[in-house]
Design a protein around this motif. Sequence first.
Motif, PDB file in Angstrom:
ATOM      1  N   ALA A 151       0.837  -1.208   0.000  1.00 62.95           N
ATOM      2  CA  ALA A 151       0.000   0.000   0.000  1.00 62.95           C
ATOM      3  C   ALA A 151       0.868   1.253   0.000  1.00 62.95           C
ATOM      4  CB  ALA A 151      -0.937  -0.013   1.204  1.00 62.95           C
ATOM      5  N   ALA A 152       1.914   1.257   0.847  1.00 61.93           N
ATOM      6  CA  ALA A 152       2.821   2.403   0.894  1.00 61.93           C
ATOM      7  C   ALA A 152       3.620   2.521  -0.396  1.00 61.93           C
ATOM      8  CB  ALA A 152       3.764   2.270   2.084  1.00 61.93           C
ATOM      9  N   HIS A 153       4.007   1.395  -0.964  1.00 63.64           N
ATOM     10  CA  HIS A 153       4.749   1.372  -2.238  1.00 63.64           C
ATOM     11  C   HIS A 153       3.930   2.019  -3.355  1.00 63.64           C
ATOM     12  CE1 HIS A 153       7.485  -0.389  -5.294  1.00 63.64           C
ATOM     13  NE2 HIS A 153       6.378  -0.577  -5.988  1.00 63.64           N
ATOM     14  N   ILE A 154       2.668   1.615  -3.475  1.00 62.49           N
ATOM     15  CA  ILE A 154       1.813   2.180  -4.524  1.00 62.49           C
ATOM     16  C   ILE A 154       1.527   3.651  -4.250  1.00 62.49           C
ATOM     17  CG2 ILE A 154      -0.456   2.044  -5.616  1.00 62.49           C
ATOM     18  CD1 ILE A 154       1.410  -0.210  -6.420  1.00 62.49           C
ATOM     19  N   LEU A 155       1.282   4.015  -2.994  1.00 62.73           N
ATOM     20  CA  LEU A 155       1.036   5.409  -2.637  1.00 62.73           C
ATOM     21  C   LEU A 155       2.204   6.290  -3.061  1.00 62.73           C
ATOM     22  CD1 LEU A 155      -0.627   7.590  -1.099  1.00 62.73           C
ATOM     23  CD2 LEU A 155       0.647   6.940   0.957  1.00 62.73           C
ATOM     24  N   PHE A 166       0.247  16.765  -1.158  1.00 61.69           N
ATOM     25  CA  PHE A 166       1.423  15.937  -0.882  1.00 61.69           C
ATOM     26  C   PHE A 166       1.086  14.931   0.210  1.00 61.69           C
ATOM     27  CE2 PHE A 166       5.515  14.777   0.775  1.00 61.69           C
ATOM     28  CZ  PHE A 166       6.383  14.882  -0.292  1.00 61.69           C
ATOM     29  N   GLN A 167       1.354  13.642  -0.059  1.00 67.31           N
ATOM     30  CA  GLN A 167       1.143  12.589   0.928  1.00 67.31           C
ATOM     31  C   GLN A 167       2.473  11.914   1.230  1.00 67.31           C
ATOM     32  OE1 GLN A 167      -2.249  10.712  -1.418  1.00 67.31           O
ATOM     33  NE2 GLN A 167      -3.058  10.503   0.650  1.00 67.31           N
ATOM     34  N   VAL A 168       2.886  11.986   2.480  1.00 59.30           N
ATOM     35  CA  VAL A 168       4.157  11.395   2.891  1.00 59.30           C
ATOM     36  C   VAL A 168       4.025   9.876   2.921  1.00 59.30           C
ATOM     37  CG1 VAL A 168       5.858  11.251   4.747  1.00 59.30           C
ATOM     38  CG2 VAL A 168       4.729  13.425   4.251  1.00 59.30           C
ATOM     39  N   THR A 169       5.021   9.185   2.390  1.00 59.01           N
ATOM     40  CA  THR A 169       5.024   7.722   2.438  1.00 59.01           C
ATOM     41  C   THR A 169       5.185   7.258   3.879  1.00 59.01           C
ATOM     42  OG1 THR A 169       6.083   7.673   0.256  1.00 59.01           O
ATOM     43  CG2 THR A 169       6.108   5.636   1.544  1.00 59.01           C
ATOM     44  N   PRO A 170       4.261   6.419   4.378  1.00 64.25           N
ATOM     45  CA  PRO A 170       4.379   5.946   5.768  1.00 64.25           C
ATOM     46  C   PRO A 170       5.678   5.164   5.956  1.00 64.25           C
ATOM     47  CG  PRO A 170       2.204   5.440   4.857  1.00 64.25           C
ATOM     48  CD  PRO A 170       3.054   5.904   3.710  1.00 64.25           C
ATOM     49  N   LYS A 171       6.364   5.421   7.057  1.00 59.50           N
ATOM     50  CA  LYS A 171       7.616   4.735   7.373  1.00 59.50           C
ATOM     51  C   LYS A 171       7.570   4.238   8.821  1.00 59.50           C
ATOM     52  CE  LYS A 171       9.526   5.469   3.387  1.00 59.50           C
ATOM     53  NZ  LYS A 171      10.609   6.399   3.099  1.00 59.50           N
ATOM     54  N   GLY A 172       8.403   3.246   9.108  1.00 59.92           N
ATOM     55  CA  GLY A 172       8.439   2.681  10.445  1.00 59.92           C
ATOM     56  C   GLY A 172       7.227   1.811  10.730  1.00 59.92           C
ATOM     57  N   LEU A 173       6.860   0.939   9.759  1.00 60.05           N
ATOM     58  CA  LEU A 173       5.661   0.114   9.886  1.00 60.05           C
ATOM     59  C   LEU A 173       6.035  -1.322  10.264  1.00 60.05           C
ATOM     60  CD1 LEU A 173       3.819   1.268   6.637  1.00 60.05           C
ATOM     61  CD2 LEU A 173       3.584   2.211   8.939  1.00 60.05           C
ATOM     62  N   THR A 174       5.169  -1.972  11.026  1.00 55.97           N
ATOM     63  CA  THR A 174       5.334  -3.386  11.340  1.00 55.97           C
ATOM     64  C   THR A 174       3.980  -4.082  11.253  1.00 55.97           C
ATOM     65  OG1 THR A 174       4.968  -3.059  13.713  1.00 55.97           O
ATOM     66  CG2 THR A 174       7.251  -2.941  12.923  1.00 55.97           C
ATOM     67  N   HIS A 175       3.995  -5.368  10.967  1.00 57.93           N
ATOM     68  CA  HIS A 175       2.802  -6.204  11.053  1.00 57.93           C
ATOM     69  C   HIS A 175       3.257  -7.650  11.251  1.00 57.93           C
ATOM     70  CE1 HIS A 175       3.854  -5.675   6.785  1.00 57.93           C
ATOM     71  NE2 HIS A 175       3.536  -6.943   6.648  1.00 57.93           N
ATOM     72  N   THR A 176       2.502  -8.374  12.054  1.00 57.95           N
ATOM     73  CA  THR A 176       2.935  -9.705  12.478  1.00 57.95           C
ATOM     74  C   THR A 176       2.276 -10.835  11.708  1.00 57.95           C
ATOM     75  OG1 THR A 176       1.238  -9.690  14.207  1.00 57.95           O
ATOM     76  CG2 THR A 176       3.445  -8.910  14.810  1.00 57.95           C
ATOM     77  N   ARG A 177       1.388 -10.526  10.786  1.00 57.75           N
ATOM     78  CA  ARG A 177       0.718 -11.571  10.030  1.00 57.75           C
ATOM     79  C   ARG A 177       0.663 -11.190   8.559  1.00 57.75           C
ATOM     80  NH1 ARG A 177      -5.089 -11.609  12.723  1.00 57.75           N
ATOM     81  NH2 ARG A 177      -3.729 -11.835  14.543  1.00 57.75           N
ATOM     82  N   TYR A 178       0.312 -12.147   7.722  1.00 62.00           N
ATOM     83  CA  TYR A 178       0.167 -11.883   6.294  1.00 62.00           C
ATOM     84  C   TYR A 178      -1.048 -10.983   6.066  1.00 62.00           C
ATOM     85  CZ  TYR A 178       3.633 -15.467   5.214  1.00 62.00           C
ATOM     86  OH  TYR A 178       4.796 -16.184   5.121  1.00 62.00           O
ATOM     87  N   VAL A 179      -0.891 -10.004   5.179  1.00 58.23           N
ATOM     88  CA  VAL A 179      -1.968  -9.066   4.882  1.00 58.23           C
ATOM     89  C   VAL A 179      -2.190  -9.044   3.379  1.00 58.23           C
ATOM     90  CG1 VAL A 179      -2.740  -6.669   5.014  1.00 58.23           C
ATOM     91  CG2 VAL A 179      -1.393  -7.640   6.887  1.00 58.23           C
ATOM     92  N   PHE A 180      -3.421  -9.313   2.958  1.00 57.46           N
ATOM     93  CA  PHE A 180      -3.741  -9.312   1.528  1.00 57.46           C
ATOM     94  C   PHE A 180      -4.366  -7.974   1.145  1.00 57.46           C
ATOM     95  CE2 PHE A 180      -6.425 -10.693  -2.200  1.00 57.46           C
ATOM     96  CZ  PHE A 180      -5.354 -10.906  -3.047  1.00 57.46           C
ATOM     97  N   ASN A 181      -3.772  -7.298   0.165  1.00 58.80           N
ATOM     98  CA  ASN A 181      -4.250  -5.993  -0.289  1.00 58.80           C
ATOM     99  C   ASN A 181      -5.356  -6.182  -1.331  1.00 58.80           C
ATOM    100  OD1 ASN A 181      -2.145  -3.898   0.903  1.00 58.80           O
ATOM    101  ND2 ASN A 181      -1.001  -5.695   0.247  1.00 58.80           N
ATOM    102  N   TRP A 182      -6.569  -6.361  -0.845  1.00 53.36           N
ATOM    103  CA  TRP A 182      -7.690  -6.685  -1.727  1.00 53.36           C
ATOM    104  C   TRP A 182      -7.943  -5.607  -2.778  1.00 53.36           C
ATOM    105  CZ3 TRP A 182     -10.076 -11.021  -2.771  1.00 53.36           C
ATOM    106  CH2 TRP A 182     -10.028 -12.073  -1.861  1.00 53.36           C
ATOM    107  N   LYS A 183      -7.933  -4.356  -2.370  1.00 56.56           N
ATOM    108  CA  LYS A 183      -8.260  -3.286  -3.311  1.00 56.56           C
ATOM    109  C   LYS A 183      -7.258  -3.212  -4.460  1.00 56.56           C
ATOM    110  CE  LYS A 183     -10.819  -0.283  -0.149  1.00 56.56           C
ATOM    111  NZ  LYS A 183     -10.896   1.069   0.482  1.00 56.56           N
ATOM    112  N   LEU A 184      -5.990  -3.415  -4.127  1.00 56.88           N
ATOM    113  CA  LEU A 184      -4.960  -3.383  -5.162  1.00 56.88           C
ATOM    114  C   LEU A 184      -5.010  -4.623  -6.042  1.00 56.88           C
ATOM    115  CD1 LEU A 184      -1.935  -2.046  -3.065  1.00 56.88           C
ATOM    116  CD2 LEU A 184      -3.339  -0.764  -4.687  1.00 56.88           C
ATOM    117  N   ALA A 185      -5.400  -5.757  -5.440  1.00 64.19           N
ATOM    118  CA  ALA A 185      -5.377  -7.021  -6.171  1.00 64.19           C
ATOM    119  C   ALA A 185      -6.624  -7.255  -7.012  1.00 64.19           C
ATOM    120  CB  ALA A 185      -5.204  -8.176  -5.182  1.00 64.19           C
ATOM    121  N   LEU A 186      -7.745  -6.609  -6.668  1.00 63.83           N
ATOM    122  CA  LEU A 186      -9.016  -6.923  -7.333  1.00 63.83           C
ATOM    123  C   LEU A 186      -8.976  -6.786  -8.850  1.00 63.83           C
ATOM    124  CD1 LEU A 186     -11.891  -7.835  -6.906  1.00 63.83           C
ATOM    125  CD2 LEU A 186     -12.562  -5.429  -6.584  1.00 63.83           C
ATOM    126  N   PRO A 187      -8.453  -5.689  -9.432  1.00 66.64           N
ATOM    127  CA  PRO A 187      -8.386  -5.619 -10.902  1.00 66.64           C
ATOM    128  C   PRO A 187      -7.555  -6.756 -11.500  1.00 66.64           C
ATOM    129  CG  PRO A 187      -7.915  -3.480  -9.927  1.00 66.64           C
ATOM    130  CD  PRO A 187      -7.920  -4.457  -8.811  1.00 66.64           C
TER     131      PRO A 187
END
Length: 753
Positions: A400-404, A530-551
């Motif tokens: 999500a941050a990469h695409i943003l 201007f939208q700053v790219t989020p930095k310093g992120l963590t997550h402990t489980r797999y996350v599926f980016n549905w909105k990006l993947a749907l097309p």
Amino acid sequence: MQTFNSVSRLSRKLSNLLPFASTFQLRIATLVVLAMTGLLSALAIAWLFGEKTIVEVVYQLEVLQTNPPFWLEVPDFNHPFYLYLPTLIFFVITWIVMKLSPQQKTWSRVIMVSILLALTIRYLLWRSLSTLNLDTPLNGIFSIALLGMELLFIFSSCVQLYLVLKIKDRRRQADFLSSSVVEGDFTPSVDIFIPTYNEPAFILKRTIIGCQALLYPHKTIYVLDDGRRAEIQQLARELGCQYITRPDNIHAKAGNLNNALKQTSGELIAVFDADFIPTTNFLQRTVGFFQDIKMALVQTNQNFYNTDPIARNLGLENILTEEVEIFSRYYQPIRDGIATTVCYGSSFVVRRSYLEEVGEFVTDSLSEDYFTGIRLVAQGYHFIYLDEKLSSGLAAENMAAHILQRLRWSRGTLQAFFIDSNPLTIPGLSLMQRLAHLEGLSQWIACIPRSFFLLIPILITFFKVIPVQVTFAESLYFFVPYYLISLSTFAWLNKRSRSAILSDLYSVVQCFPLAMNAIQVMLNPFSQGFQVTPKGLTHTRYVFNWKLALPLIIILLLTLFSFGYNLSFLIQNNANLFSSNDYLQLSEFLLTFFWSCYNILILSIAILIMVDAPKPNLYEWFDLQKIVRLTDGKQVIEGVSMKLSEIGAIVELKSLPTSLSNIQLEILGEGLILSGKVVEVDRAYKHPKIKIEFENINLIQQRQLIELLYCRFGQWKLKKTPGEWHSLWLLIRQLLRPLKFSFKKQKNLKQSF
């Protein structure tokens, strides 16, 4: 002296007549796009409804297509082997050149560019004069549209090939000029700007410490805090650097930099984003170029110390090169040859007087860096690129941050069509410079045809559209040489920074959001700030980016249906398909079958990439082998560090310490002693490995550790991309990985009962 404003000359004239004239510039560029789209649509509709004049023109074009020049026809060979001869000849030549010159030389570049340009022209003439299918309006519309979109890529490729001949390597020049800086003969004052908004303090702290470690006498470090945070002000005070803030966030990063300009006085300004840490010789390698009185800006290589989310999600962190590598190692050096280098907004040095002369940092676009560089070049000043990894930043940490981030880059760059700093119209640039900038702008528009290419097999299957008319022999004789040679030389041309198939994968992953973004920019370019790219992120489980993947999922399902339909067609018509004289039927099959196969592979992997792998740790671990001495109060054990981070170390030892707490770790040769405790022990190897968690690190130790991890000379090495076949195998292997895990899970489940 020329001045720059945020509205065009036409807008200024109209502002005296119309109250809304300040936005008229937006309407001009948008209306041009809408007018062109409307005109093409009107012609297509008129053709569909049989308008006589258009039908007659198309008929004449169809006659030309069915009677091409003799040199665009396949010769009547006695043996089918000769169809492969052009491919074989050019492949052997290019292979020999790459073997003799693995590192590009002037002679090898000339040979390679000449071959590729010749094949490109040959292919383009064949495609435009012999392959268009104009027998029905529907076929004709899609046939012309497909050719038009191919032309966009061919234009980009040709401009790049020309620029390859102009490439410059500034490293030897830097060696010579840096001696004056190192010896103290040329040391102008440098203000170091670190703009920040919402980045975590621990990330900003690294950058400040890295800037303080720079080997340069006359430097002043400023933290430019647009977040007005008390903790950042306290951090600046604790580390001993200057702190600047302002009451608002007008013009975002550009406004923040311009606000600092008014409160500082250094002759040169070095800018580092909040997450970019310089190596200690950054200023030594760059400041020397400013002995040239016309030098305005020096941009260095953009490098990241963590893996981009695409490589991490694929599990290929140590194999794939970073996404920006192809831009930093290929596009930037070839642009440097004609002074069209792109300023990244970080890790550059600029001369204050020239920056103030052109109106400071550009504020009417999200890409203030890019357009500020254009203004400086347009004024006749020098702007160069030094292809050295002299700093390293934090790449986007999830998809999500990469695409943003890419959406912001795309929006900011395409805003060129709506501001005075437009490289296509601003006075002072040469024709070749404008073409190079146009090629750069077209790369952000290329996401639209890339999305369209994913739809071609589906359109052929569902609507019976045949966009090209070509025989199997013609494909072998004209298409295969162009495609295969382009593919096999791609990585060599870009200095092994990216293979063609991996480059295409990266483009497919983001093509749909970027395509929508490009259309939105052309209709309403300043709708988002201007939208700053989020930095310093963590997550402990797999996350599926549905909105990006749907097309991608929808296109994949439709492509699978198309593939299944054509596979059944192959089975039923296998006996007479390739012996048939119906070239339209053959072209339909070849297009849909092989194109569908490729799209299924790429789309499947792109969807797999949308699953963000867990990232439980805020801190990066580096493969850093250093001899260490471990003391537990009773014994001293020597070992080798395998991995090192700001919070701990993994060490291989000959034997385990008697105590797992109150450990002292000394990194020999660095004068760094750290205290900690053992949190993990791995006895699976001949020599045990332990994981140490550092405790009670003081500021002096933290400085030493950060300098060791991020700031050493020559620390950031070049990685080579896997070759095309290796890349293909890696992608197929990673695609099958979920099936392998699923099989193991089912096997273990059965065994548990």
